[in-house]
Design a protein around this motif. Sequence first.
Motif, PDB file in Angstrom:
ATOM      1  N   VAL A 225       0.682  -1.212  -0.104  1.00  0.00           N
ATOM      2  CA  VAL A 225       0.105   0.009   0.074  1.00  0.00           C
ATOM      3  C   VAL A 225       0.757   1.150  -0.116  1.00  0.00           C
ATOM      4  N   HIS A 226       1.793   1.156   0.861  1.00  0.00           N
ATOM      5  CA  HIS A 226       2.747   2.608   0.909  1.00  0.00           C
ATOM      6  C   HIS A 226       4.178   2.349   0.565  1.00  0.00           C
ATOM      7  N   LEU A 227       4.720   1.528   0.052  1.00  0.00           N
ATOM      8  CA  LEU A 227       5.887   1.294  -0.301  1.00  0.00           C
ATOM      9  C   LEU A 227       5.871   1.205  -1.898  1.00  0.00           C
ATOM     10  N   CYS A 228       5.566   0.306  -2.295  1.00  0.00           N
ATOM     11  CA  CYS A 228       5.586   0.217  -3.950  1.00  0.00           C
ATOM     12  C   CYS A 228       3.989  -0.808  -4.350  1.00  0.00           C
ATOM     13  N   ARG A 229       3.144   0.004  -4.975  1.00  0.00           N
ATOM     14  CA  ARG A 229       1.966  -0.326  -5.290  1.00  0.00           C
ATOM     15  C   ARG A 229       2.024  -1.185  -6.619  1.00  0.00           C
ATOM     16  N   LEU A 230       3.137  -1.504  -7.272  1.00  0.00           N
ATOM     17  CA  LEU A 230       3.218  -2.293  -8.354  1.00  0.00           C
ATOM     18  C   LEU A 230       3.247  -3.709  -8.144  1.00  0.00           C
ATOM     19  N   ASP A 231       2.564  -4.673  -8.782  1.00  0.00           N
ATOM     20  CA  ASP A 231       2.386  -5.986  -8.592  1.00  0.00           C
ATOM     21  C   ASP A 231       2.893  -6.919  -9.994  1.00  0.00           C
ATOM     22  N   TRP A 233       6.738  -6.310  -8.022  1.00  0.00           N
ATOM     23  CA  TRP A 233       7.693  -5.321  -7.751  1.00  0.00           C
ATOM     24  C   TRP A 233       8.868  -5.028  -9.231  1.00  0.00           C
ATOM     25  N   PRO A 234       9.163  -4.185  -9.492  1.00  0.00           N
ATOM     26  CA  PRO A 234      10.230  -4.215 -10.621  1.00  0.00           C
ATOM     27  C   PRO A 234      11.537  -4.793 -10.213  1.00  0.00           C
ATOM     28  N   VAL A 236      14.447  -4.019 -10.707  1.00  0.00           N
ATOM     29  CA  VAL A 236      15.494  -3.183  -9.751  1.00  0.00           C
ATOM     30  C   VAL A 236      15.378  -3.167  -8.289  1.00  0.00           C
ATOM     31  N   LEU A 237      13.959  -2.921  -7.798  1.00  0.00           N
ATOM     32  CA  LEU A 237      13.739  -2.745  -6.478  1.00  0.00           C
ATOM     33  C   LEU A 237      13.965  -4.075  -5.759  1.00  0.00           C
ATOM     34  N   ILE A 238      13.758  -5.027  -6.396  1.00  0.00           N
ATOM     35  CA  ILE A 238      13.787  -6.482  -5.727  1.00  0.00           C
ATOM     36  C   ILE A 238      15.292  -6.468  -5.435  1.00  0.00           C
ATOM     37  N   LYS A 239      16.230  -6.141  -6.499  1.00  0.00           N
ATOM     38  CA  LYS A 239      17.630  -6.093  -6.427  1.00  0.00           C
ATOM     39  C   LYS A 239      18.230  -5.153  -5.236  1.00  0.00           C
ATOM     40  N   THR A 240      17.624  -4.115  -5.098  1.00  0.00           N
ATOM     41  CA  THR A 240      17.998  -3.328  -3.953  1.00  0.00           C
ATOM     42  C   THR A 240      17.764  -3.949  -2.724  1.00  0.00           C
ATOM     43  N   PHE A 241      16.565  -4.497  -2.545  1.00  0.00           N
ATOM     44  CA  PHE A 241      16.172  -5.172  -1.249  1.00  0.00           C
ATOM     45  C   PHE A 241      16.943  -6.590  -0.956  1.00  0.00           C
ATOM     46  N   GLU A 242      17.424  -7.168  -2.106  1.00  0.00           N
ATOM     47  CA  GLU A 242      18.303  -8.176  -1.923  1.00  0.00           C
ATOM     48  C   GLU A 242      19.805  -7.646  -1.390  1.00  0.00           C
TER      49      GLU A 242
END
Length: 337
Positions: A225-231, A233-234, A236-242
């Motif tokens: 809801v509040h961080l990333c509403r895409l489903d 996630w892109p 590049v965002l997954i890579k950052t979290f990893e």
Amino acid sequence: MTGVMESGNHVLCATVILILLLLFVFAALCTTMPSKYGDKINITNMDDNNREGYISTGNGRIWFRIVGADGKKTPLLLLHGGPGASHDYFESLSVLSDERPVIFYDQLGCGNSDKPEDLSIYTVENYVKELGEVRSALGLDEVHILGQSWGGGLAAAYYLDGNPEGVKSLILSSPLLDTGRWISDQKAYLSEMPEEIQEHVRHAEETGNYDSKEYQDAMNYYYSVHLCRLDPWPPVLIKTFEKMSIPVYMHMWGPSEFTCTGTLKSFNLTGNLSEIDVPVFFICGEYDEAAPGSMKYFSGLVNNPELLIIKDASHENHLEKEEEYTEAVRKFLNAAD
């Protein structure tokens, strides 16, 4: 016959010498920057219009990449969030390199940069100093600075530390500027969620058990809801979290989005925002963790602000509404040039 062989040997020797000279020149190009940059640079990759390498600082090596290195307009320096994240989720902003150099770097302890184990060095003061070292090493006499989330707080803290010359504008994208207000905004969002989600978060904070499946599911719901509403996630965002540096995040923030126990606990720049005398562009999403009401408040404290609230977007609005975001940033940068 002997004369022909001797002649051939001379040609062979000359060829070998030429190859060695070319290799030497290539090696030199790959380990030093052009003269407009500082002498603390080690290049690991370079092509016609890009540079990648490391900057030596007092606490360790900082990885950087410049896209559009030959661009004519004022460079744009990007400060990622976290604390403890990496540059990867900024990749979409490389589109701006058609006009100006766009500079990515991973803060110390993050991403591709060195990761000293001494957690005491991960402070606002050291990251402010590091930002100055990056500017100096890369010869960024004039620069625009875009900081997202914690990076927005870092950008503002850097400017307020000494009104550094050559900063032409600040883009504060969903910035952390007041930890107390940030926490209040998250708790207000949480209060609007289903009771089951609230209970799982309350239980984790009371017991200190943040590893339970129930808490992780609650956080995934909150993030959707509040961080990333895409489903989904892109990538590049997954890579950052990893690549997220958990030690840095835990040391500076803490184990929960809703309570800060780290060194950022008392972080608050609101009393000094009026001292910023360059154009400032605030950007946030309609459902952003950096809540629109707070962004309106912060922008009202600045002398020369612009504010954009992106509809149907949250904290990663630069990914959720990529075209709208980049065009707004491009327009602001060109006006501030």
